[in-house]
Design a protein around this motif. Structure first.
Motif, PDB file in Angstrom:
ATOM      1  N   ASP A 133     -40.189  38.151 -26.416  1.00  0.00           N
ATOM      2  CA  ASP A 133     -41.539  37.573 -26.405  1.00  0.00           C
ATOM      3  C   ASP A 133     -42.365  38.004 -25.204  1.00  0.00           C
ATOM      4  O   ASP A 133     -43.473  37.516 -24.992  1.00  0.00           O
ATOM      5  N   GLY A 134     -41.816  38.907 -24.383  1.00  0.00           N
ATOM      6  CA  GLY A 134     -42.556  39.428 -23.243  1.00  0.00           C
ATOM      7  C   GLY A 134     -42.552  38.539 -22.020  1.00  0.00           C
ATOM      8  O   GLY A 134     -43.221  38.857 -21.026  1.00  0.00           O
ATOM      9  N   ASN A 135     -41.817  37.450 -22.047  1.00  0.00           N
ATOM     10  CA  ASN A 135     -41.784  36.512 -20.917  1.00  0.00           C
ATOM     11  C   ASN A 135     -40.668  36.899 -19.955  1.00  0.00           C
ATOM     12  O   ASN A 135     -39.544  36.392 -20.050  1.00  0.00           O
ATOM     13  N   ALA A 136     -40.970  37.775 -19.014  1.00  0.00           N
ATOM     14  CA  ALA A 136     -39.953  38.295 -18.100  1.00  0.00           C
ATOM     15  C   ALA A 136     -39.479  37.251 -17.098  1.00  0.00           C
ATOM     16  O   ALA A 136     -38.453  37.442 -16.438  1.00  0.00           O
ATOM     17  N   SER A 137     -40.203  36.141 -16.957  1.00  0.00           N
ATOM     18  CA  SER A 137     -39.820  35.108 -16.001  1.00  0.00           C
ATOM     19  C   SER A 137     -39.069  33.957 -16.667  1.00  0.00           C
ATOM     20  O   SER A 137     -38.829  32.922 -16.041  1.00  0.00           O
ATOM     21  N   ALA A 138     -38.686  34.120 -17.928  1.00  0.00           N
ATOM     22  CA  ALA A 138     -37.984  33.057 -18.651  1.00  0.00           C
ATOM     23  C   ALA A 138     -36.668  32.712 -17.962  1.00  0.00           C
ATOM     24  O   ALA A 138     -36.033  33.545 -17.310  1.00  0.00           O
ATOM     25  N   THR A 139     -36.260  31.453 -18.123  1.00  0.00           N
ATOM     26  CA  THR A 139     -35.018  30.964 -17.538  1.00  0.00           C
ATOM     27  C   THR A 139     -34.024  30.599 -18.641  1.00  0.00           C
ATOM     28  O   THR A 139     -34.386  30.479 -19.815  1.00  0.00           O
ATOM     29  N   LEU A 140     -32.780  30.383 -18.237  1.00  0.00           N
ATOM     30  CA  LEU A 140     -31.775  29.918 -19.182  1.00  0.00           C
ATOM     31  C   LEU A 140     -32.188  28.577 -19.770  1.00  0.00           C
ATOM     32  O   LEU A 140     -32.005  28.326 -20.970  1.00  0.00           O
ATOM     33  N   GLU A 141     -32.777  27.722 -18.946  1.00  0.00           N
ATOM     34  CA  GLU A 141     -33.238  26.422 -19.426  1.00  0.00           C
ATOM     35  C   GLU A 141     -34.316  26.579 -20.488  1.00  0.00           C
ATOM     36  O   GLU A 141     -34.373  25.792 -21.451  1.00  0.00           O
ATOM     37  N   ARG A 174     -31.943  44.661 -11.867  1.00  0.00           N
ATOM     38  CA  ARG A 174     -32.908  45.475 -11.130  1.00  0.00           C
ATOM     39  C   ARG A 174     -34.312  45.092 -11.581  1.00  0.00           C
ATOM     40  O   ARG A 174     -34.561  44.943 -12.779  1.00  0.00           O
ATOM     41  N   ASP A 175     -35.196  44.925 -10.608  1.00  0.00           N
ATOM     42  CA  ASP A 175     -36.586  44.551 -10.903  1.00  0.00           C
ATOM     43  C   ASP A 175     -36.666  43.296 -11.764  1.00  0.00           C
ATOM     44  O   ASP A 175     -37.478  43.188 -12.682  1.00  0.00           O
ATOM     45  N   GLY A 176     -35.785  42.337 -11.474  1.00  0.00           N
ATOM     46  CA  GLY A 176     -35.852  41.042 -12.120  1.00  0.00           C
ATOM     47  C   GLY A 176     -35.239  40.954 -13.505  1.00  0.00           C
ATOM     48  O   GLY A 176     -35.446  39.957 -14.202  1.00  0.00           O
ATOM     49  N   ALA A 177     -34.486  41.983 -13.921  1.00  0.00           N
ATOM     50  CA  ALA A 177     -33.909  41.948 -15.270  1.00  0.00           C
ATOM     51  C   ALA A 177     -32.591  42.714 -15.315  1.00  0.00           C
ATOM     52  O   ALA A 177     -32.342  43.614 -14.507  1.00  0.00           O
ATOM     53  N   PRO A 225     -33.925  38.654 -18.648  1.00  0.00           N
ATOM     54  CA  PRO A 225     -34.477  38.192 -17.375  1.00  0.00           C
ATOM     55  C   PRO A 225     -33.384  37.710 -16.420  1.00  0.00           C
ATOM     56  O   PRO A 225     -32.400  37.106 -16.839  1.00  0.00           O
ATOM     57  N   GLU A 226     -33.597  37.976 -15.142  1.00  0.00           N
ATOM     58  CA  GLU A 226     -32.613  37.602 -14.132  1.00  0.00           C
ATOM     59  C   GLU A 226     -32.277  36.110 -14.177  1.00  0.00           C
ATOM     60  O   GLU A 226     -31.121  35.714 -14.027  1.00  0.00           O
ATOM     61  N   LYS A 227     -33.297  35.267 -14.398  1.00  0.00           N
ATOM     62  CA  LYS A 227     -33.063  33.817 -14.372  1.00  0.00           C
ATOM     63  C   LYS A 227     -32.322  33.333 -15.614  1.00  0.00           C
ATOM     64  O   LYS A 227     -31.875  32.189 -15.644  1.00  0.00           O
ATOM     65  N   VAL A 228     -32.192  34.197 -16.599  1.00  0.00           N
ATOM     66  CA  VAL A 228     -31.317  33.895 -17.734  1.00  0.00           C
ATOM     67  C   VAL A 228     -29.905  34.367 -17.413  1.00  0.00           C
ATOM     68  O   VAL A 228     -28.945  33.602 -17.443  1.00  0.00           O
ATOM     69  N   ALA A 229     -29.769  35.643 -17.084  1.00  0.00           N
ATOM     70  CA  ALA A 229     -28.445  36.222 -16.833  1.00  0.00           C
ATOM     71  C   ALA A 229     -27.714  35.496 -15.715  1.00  0.00           C
ATOM     72  O   ALA A 229     -26.499  35.259 -15.806  1.00  0.00           O
ATOM     73  N   ARG A 230     -28.451  35.128 -14.662  1.00  0.00           N
ATOM     74  CA  ARG A 230     -27.835  34.477 -13.503  1.00  0.00           C
ATOM     75  C   ARG A 230     -28.028  32.963 -13.522  1.00  0.00           C
ATOM     76  O   ARG A 230     -27.774  32.292 -12.505  1.00  0.00           O
ATOM     77  N   GLY A 231     -28.453  32.438 -14.657  1.00  0.00           N
ATOM     78  CA  GLY A 231     -28.557  30.989 -14.792  1.00  0.00           C
ATOM     79  C   GLY A 231     -27.175  30.347 -14.785  1.00  0.00           C
ATOM     80  O   GLY A 231     -26.148  31.020 -14.892  1.00  0.00           O
ATOM     81  N   THR A 232     -27.157  29.044 -14.644  1.00  0.00           N
ATOM     82  CA  THR A 232     -25.901  28.298 -14.567  1.00  0.00           C
ATOM     83  C   THR A 232     -25.743  27.408 -15.787  1.00  0.00           C
ATOM     84  O   THR A 232     -26.678  26.706 -16.180  1.00  0.00           O
ATOM     85  N   VAL A 233     -24.573  27.471 -16.394  1.00  0.00           N
ATOM     86  CA  VAL A 233     -24.280  26.615 -17.542  1.00  0.00           C
ATOM     87  C   VAL A 233     -24.184  25.170 -17.070  1.00  0.00           C
ATOM     88  O   VAL A 233     -23.440  24.859 -16.130  1.00  0.00           O
ATOM     89  N   ARG A 234     -24.958  24.288 -17.711  1.00  0.00           N
ATOM     90  CA  ARG A 234     -24.938  22.866 -17.376  1.00  0.00           C
ATOM     91  C   ARG A 234     -24.603  22.049 -18.621  1.00  0.00           C
ATOM     92  O   ARG A 234     -25.229  22.217 -19.660  1.00  0.00           O
ATOM     93  N   LEU A 235     -23.603  21.182 -18.486  1.00  0.00           N
ATOM     94  CA  LEU A 235     -23.125  20.370 -19.604  1.00  0.00           C
ATOM     95  C   LEU A 235     -22.968  18.928 -19.129  1.00  0.00           C
ATOM     96  O   LEU A 235     -22.484  18.686 -18.014  1.00  0.00           O
ATOM     97  N   ASN A 236     -23.353  17.978 -19.987  1.00  0.00           N
ATOM     98  CA  ASN A 236     -23.354  16.582 -19.566  1.00  0.00           C
ATOM     99  C   ASN A 236     -22.727  15.616 -20.561  1.00  0.00           C
ATOM    100  O   ASN A 236     -22.241  14.565 -20.172  1.00  0.00           O
ATOM    101  N   ASP A 237     -22.738  15.949 -21.852  1.00  0.00           N
ATOM    102  CA  ASP A 237     -22.367  14.972 -22.872  1.00  0.00           C
ATOM    103  C   ASP A 237     -21.044  15.360 -23.527  1.00  0.00           C
ATOM    104  O   ASP A 237     -20.971  16.352 -24.269  1.00  0.00           O
ATOM    105  N   PRO A 238     -19.974  14.605 -23.291  1.00  0.00           N
ATOM    106  CA  PRO A 238     -18.667  14.955 -23.886  1.00  0.00           C
ATOM    107  C   PRO A 238     -18.648  14.878 -25.405  1.00  0.00           C
ATOM    108  O   PRO A 238     -17.684  15.356 -26.029  1.00  0.00           O
ATOM    109  N   ARG A 239     -19.688  14.332 -26.025  1.00  0.00           N
ATOM    110  CA  ARG A 239     -19.737  14.317 -27.495  1.00  0.00           C
ATOM    111  C   ARG A 239     -19.829  15.721 -28.077  1.00  0.00           C
ATOM    112  O   ARG A 239     -19.627  15.907 -29.281  1.00  0.00           O
ATOM    113  N   ARG A 240     -20.116  16.722 -27.243  1.00  0.00           N
ATOM    114  CA  ARG A 240     -20.138  18.098 -27.741  1.00  0.00           C
ATOM    115  C   ARG A 240     -18.782  18.492 -28.318  1.00  0.00           C
ATOM    116  O   ARG A 240     -18.697  19.362 -29.196  1.00  0.00           O
ATOM    117  N   TYR A 241     -17.705  17.874 -27.826  1.00  0.00           N
ATOM    118  CA  TYR A 241     -16.378  18.214 -28.319  1.00  0.00           C
ATOM    119  C   TYR A 241     -16.167  17.779 -29.766  1.00  0.00           C
ATOM    120  O   TYR A 241     -15.207  18.205 -30.416  1.00  0.00           O
TER     121      TYR A 241
END
Length: 229
Positions: free
Chosen positions: A41-49, A113-116, A149-165
Motif C-alpha cells: 500500500d506504499g506505507n513505508a512507515s507501517a508497523t507490526l501493530e 537498509r534505508d528503513g526496509a 518496513p523496518e518497524k514490521v520486520a523488527r517489531g516485537t510479538v506481543r501476546l496477552n490472552d491465553p484463550r488463543r490456545y
C-alpha cells in the motif's frame, strides 16, 4: 465461508493469491486476500501493530467466524490476531511456518537498509524451499517482492490472552513434512503450539510458496479445513 488470506514477507495481497482465489470461489467460499500495511500500500512507515490491526479489522468485518490463512513469517501475525480475537476465528491455518512467542522479534531475518528489509534473492531459499519454482516464476516473484518496513520486520510479538490456545490450528507442511512438524511441536521446539488445544497437520507436496506452485492443491486443503471448521 469467509477465508482471509495473508502472505508472508515481501508478498502483497494483489498477486500472491491470484491462482488460489478462483479455486476457492469454485468451492463455494468467499476468499479475501489482504494487502498488509507497508506491504503493497506504499506505507513505508507501517508497523507490526498496524498489520495486526488491519487483520483484526478484517476478522471483525467477516460474516461469522472466518478461516484465517497465514503464510511463513505471517504465522506469528496470525497468532497475534488469534490472541486479539480468540472467539472470532474458526481455524488458523499456518502455511510453511510457526508462530513466535511473546517478546520475540517478528522477522528480523535479513539486512535492513534505508528503513526496509528487501527480498534477499533466492540463495537463502535454495533447496526444498524453492525447488518447485521455475526460473520465470522466480524472476517474477523477485520483481514483485515488496520490501518489508523496518518497524514490521523488527517489531516485537506481543501476546496477552491465553484463550488463543483454544483456537483450532492447522499446519500445512510444504518444504517439511507433517511428521517432522509433529515431532518439533511434541519436543517443545514450537512452544506456542505445544500449548494449543487442537493442532492438525497436513502435507502439501510443494516448496515454501504453494500459492504459486500448487494453487489448486492448496485450495483443496483449505476447503477441507473449512469443512471441519
Amino acid at each position: 465461508m469467509d477465508i482471509l488470506l495473508i502472505g508472508g514477507l515481501w508478498l502483497d495481497g494483489s498477486t500472491a493469491w491470484d491462482a488460489v482465489v478462483p479455486a476457492l470461489r469454485e468451492l463455494g467460499h468467499r476468499p479475501r486476500p489482504l494487502t498488509l500495511p507497508g506491504q503493497g500500500d506504499g506505507n513505508a512507515s507501517a508497523t507490526l501493530e498496524d498489520q495486526v490491526a488491519a487483520v483484526v479489522a478484517a476478522v471483525d468485518a467477516s460474516a461469522g467466524k472466518p478461516l484465517l490463512v497465514v503464510h511463513s513469517a505471517a504465522c506469528s501475525l496470525g497468532w497475534m490476531v488469534a490472541d486479539a480475537r480468540p472467539e472470532r476465528i474458526a481455524d488458523l491455518v499456518m502455511i510453511g511456518g510457526f508462530p513466535h512467542d511473546d517478546g520475540h522479534p517478528y522477522a528480523d531475518l535479513f539486512e535492513v537498509r534505508d528503513g526496509a528489509m528487501a527480498f534477499p534473492g533466492w540463495e537463502p531459499f535454495a533447496g526444498a524451499d524453492s525447488a518447485d519454482l521455475g526460473e520465470e516464476l522466480r524472476e517474477r516473484l523477485a520483481a514483485d517482492a515488496v520490501p518489508v518496513p523496518e518497524k514490521v520486520a523488527r517489531g516485537t510479538v506481543r501476546l496477552n490472552d491465553p484463550r488463543r490456545y483454544r483456537v483450532p490450528v492447522t499446519v500445512l507442511c510444504p518444504e517439511f513434512t507433517a511428521e517432522q512438524a509433529r515431532t518439533w511441536v511434541a519436543a517443545g521446539d514450537v512452544p506456542a503450539l505445544a500449548l494449543a488445544e487442537r493442532v492438525e497437520f497436513a502435507d502439501i507436496d510443494s516448496g515454501h510458496w504453494p500459492m504459486f506452485s500448487r494453487p489448486a492443491e492448496l485450495a483443496k486443503l483449505l476447503d477441507e479445513v473449512a469443512s471441519r471448521a
